[in-house]
Design a protein around this motif. Sequence first.
Motif, mmCIF file in Angstrom:
data_model
loop_
_atom_site.group_PDB
_atom_site.id
_atom_site.type_symbol
_atom_site.label_atom_id
_atom_site.label_comp_id
_atom_site.label_asym_id
_atom_site.label_seq_id
_atom_site.Cartn_x
_atom_site.Cartn_y
_atom_site.Cartn_z
ATOM 1 N N SER A 4 0.833 -1.109 -0.075
ATOM 2 C CA SER A 4 -0.050 0.105 -0.064
ATOM 3 C C SER A 4 0.863 1.144 -0.170
ATOM 4 O O SER A 4 2.142 1.289 0.471
ATOM 5 N N PHE A 5 0.253 2.396 -0.491
ATOM 6 C CA PHE A 5 1.097 3.782 -0.303
ATOM 7 C C PHE A 5 1.342 4.056 1.179
ATOM 8 O O PHE A 5 2.575 4.311 1.191
ATOM 9 N N GLY A 6 0.700 3.654 2.139
ATOM 10 C CA GLY A 6 1.331 3.961 3.495
ATOM 11 C C GLY A 6 2.453 3.119 3.735
ATOM 12 O O GLY A 6 3.086 3.505 4.331
ATOM 13 N N ASN A 7 2.052 1.996 3.375
ATOM 14 C CA ASN A 7 3.335 0.870 3.647
ATOM 15 C C ASN A 7 4.680 1.458 3.182
ATOM 16 O O ASN A 7 5.713 1.502 3.671
ATOM 17 N N VAL A 8 4.519 1.769 1.896
ATOM 18 C CA VAL A 8 5.961 2.491 1.237
ATOM 19 C C VAL A 8 6.274 3.734 2.028
ATOM 20 O O VAL A 8 7.546 3.818 2.342
ATOM 21 N N LEU A 9 5.281 4.507 2.320
ATOM 22 C CA LEU A 9 6.006 5.710 2.909
ATOM 23 C C LEU A 9 6.566 5.526 4.346
ATOM 24 O O LEU A 9 7.471 5.913 4.779
ATOM 25 N N SER A 10 5.991 4.615 5.011
ATOM 26 C CA SER A 10 6.371 4.445 6.507
ATOM 27 C C SER A 10 7.473 3.646 6.466
ATOM 28 O O SER A 10 8.516 3.700 7.670
ATOM 29 N N ASN A 11 8.103 2.879 5.474
ATOM 30 C CA ASN A 11 9.385 2.123 5.310
ATOM 31 C C ASN A 11 10.406 2.981 4.666
ATOM 32 O O ASN A 11 11.699 2.497 4.367
ATOM 33 N N LEU A 12 10.124 4.201 4.145
ATOM 34 C CA LEU A 12 10.940 5.025 3.724
ATOM 35 C C LEU A 12 12.002 5.439 4.128
ATOM 36 O O LEU A 12 12.107 5.786 5.236
ATOM 37 N N GLY A 13 13.307 5.164 3.437
ATOM 38 C CA GLY A 13 14.742 5.306 4.197
ATOM 39 C C GLY A 13 15.071 4.358 5.515
ATOM 40 O O GLY A 13 15.947 4.600 6.201
ATOM 41 N N ARG A 14 14.230 3.359 5.654
ATOM 42 C CA ARG A 14 14.656 2.490 6.804
ATOM 43 C C ARG A 14 14.899 1.036 6.488
ATOM 44 O O ARG A 14 14.522 0.508 5.346
ATOM 45 N N ASN A 15 15.915 0.497 7.278
ATOM 46 C CA ASN A 15 16.204 -0.937 6.998
ATOM 47 C C ASN A 15 15.249 -1.721 7.788
ATOM 48 O O ASN A 15 14.907 -1.712 8.876
ATOM 49 N N THR A 16 14.453 -2.561 7.006
ATOM 50 C CA THR A 16 13.437 -3.379 7.706
ATOM 51 C C THR A 16 12.768 -4.446 6.849
ATOM 52 O O THR A 16 12.765 -4.202 5.426
ATOM 53 N N GLU A 17 12.543 -5.477 7.479
ATOM 54 C CA GLU A 17 11.885 -6.734 6.783
ATOM 55 C C GLU A 17 10.555 -6.195 6.300
ATOM 56 O O GLU A 17 9.791 -5.650 6.855
ATOM 57 N N LEU A 18 10.076 -6.807 5.121
ATOM 58 C CA LEU A 18 8.704 -6.657 4.643
ATOM 59 C C LEU A 18 7.975 -8.162 4.894
ATOM 60 O O LEU A 18 8.125 -8.772 3.716
ATOM 61 N N PRO A 19 7.361 -8.099 5.881
ATOM 62 C CA PRO A 19 6.859 -9.502 6.274
ATOM 63 C C PRO A 19 5.881 -9.937 5.145
ATOM 64 O O PRO A 19 5.754 -11.269 4.982
ATOM 65 N N GLN A 20 5.155 -9.280 4.357
ATOM 66 C CA GLN A 20 4.139 -9.733 3.438
ATOM 67 C C GLN A 20 4.911 -10.443 2.258
ATOM 68 O O GLN A 20 4.541 -11.529 1.835
ATOM 69 N N PHE A 21 5.908 -9.757 2.023
ATOM 70 C CA PHE A 21 6.726 -10.303 0.682
ATOM 71 C C PHE A 21 7.354 -11.654 1.269
ATOM 72 O O PHE A 21 7.484 -12.800 0.463
ATOM 73 N N THR A 22 8.003 -11.782 2.498
ATOM 74 C CA THR A 22 8.682 -12.714 2.920
ATOM 75 C C THR A 22 7.696 -13.943 3.087
ATOM 76 O O THR A 22 8.032 -15.114 2.703
ATOM 77 N N GLN A 23 6.545 -13.704 3.711
ATOM 78 C CA GLN A 23 5.481 -14.765 3.894
ATOM 79 C C GLN A 23 4.892 -15.249 2.614
ATOM 80 O O GLN A 23 4.968 -16.597 2.461
ATOM 81 N N ALA A 24 4.735 -14.641 1.558
ATOM 82 C CA ALA A 24 4.242 -15.012 0.276
ATOM 83 C C ALA A 24 5.401 -15.843 -0.521
ATOM 84 O O ALA A 24 5.003 -17.016 -1.004
ATOM 85 N N LEU A 25 6.433 -15.484 -0.317
ATOM 86 C CA LEU A 25 7.493 -16.220 -1.273
ATOM 87 C C LEU A 25 7.911 -17.591 -0.363
ATOM 88 O O LEU A 25 8.089 -18.631 -0.964
ATOM 89 N N TYR A 26 7.917 -17.622 0.789
ATOM 90 C CA TYR A 26 8.000 -18.654 1.681
ATOM 91 C C TYR A 26 6.982 -19.736 1.550
ATOM 92 O O TYR A 26 7.166 -20.838 1.151
ATOM 93 N N GLU A 27 5.563 -19.238 1.277
ATOM 94 C CA GLU A 27 4.405 -20.060 1.385
ATOM 95 C C GLU A 27 4.618 -20.817 -0.043
ATOM 96 O O GLU A 27 4.007 -21.772 -0.305
#
Length: 257
Positions: A167-190
């Motif tokens: 979502s646009f809000g998720n992109v903005l909240s992580n801007l410039g930060r080192n952080t895992e993206l759990p939604q992507f991690t879970q998708a590829l794992y599953e």
Amino acid sequence: MTRLNELKPGEPGSIFTSDLSVNEFLLVRQAGFRPLGMVLGTSIYHVGMQLGRWGKNQELDTLSQAMYHARELAMTRMEAEADVLGADGIVAVRLRVELKEWGSDIAEFIAIGTAVKSETGGNWRNDRDQPFTSDLSGQDFWTLLQTGYMPLGMVMGTCVYHVAHRSFGNVLSNLGRNTELPQFTQALYEARELAMERMQKEAEALHAEGIVGVELSQHNHTWGGHTTEFFAIGTAVRPIRDDHTIPQPQLVLGLDD
């Protein structure tokens, strides 16, 4: 059928064909198998469409079934050619997908390998009374037999998965930060887990002890960045004797520059 009949042993002018390298050919012969000829199967398949929800991780079942069925058609036709030759198995199988210019949703699924027959007799067919199939190299095939195992068949699993957009809000909240993206991690794992699980189920159906030479690959094909296929494939094996003596490694000095 004409080409295959000319490859049958004992027929006038019969000559084997093989995509094995020289070393592979000699090791397959030393293992007690005689190449009969190259066998192939193909399926030109129209892959349908399925839409996933923009913001949801989900498998696209229709596409998963299409990708599996097309490969299965190619494999089955390759095995049918080996049956015509009276083969005990097929070694060094290659399974690939080639997109065609006839349309972005049309692809050719190809299976090709070398049909072989045991020179010492015995029953080398699997529990389905089909020639065994293996994607192992000639060297690995020789080593497998030497250590008391036999191939049963190639087993595979596939999963076409739609990875949710951020979502646009998720992109903005992580801007410039080192952080895992759990939604992507879970998708590829599953998605990988589904492909692996389906491959293992096929091996269980063959009453295999395990799977060797597993490859787990990822392909986007023509679906775009958020839809991808995870494909798992390997060779199911089982023991043919109780002792599994591993040949002593030999020192080899290369003479190349």
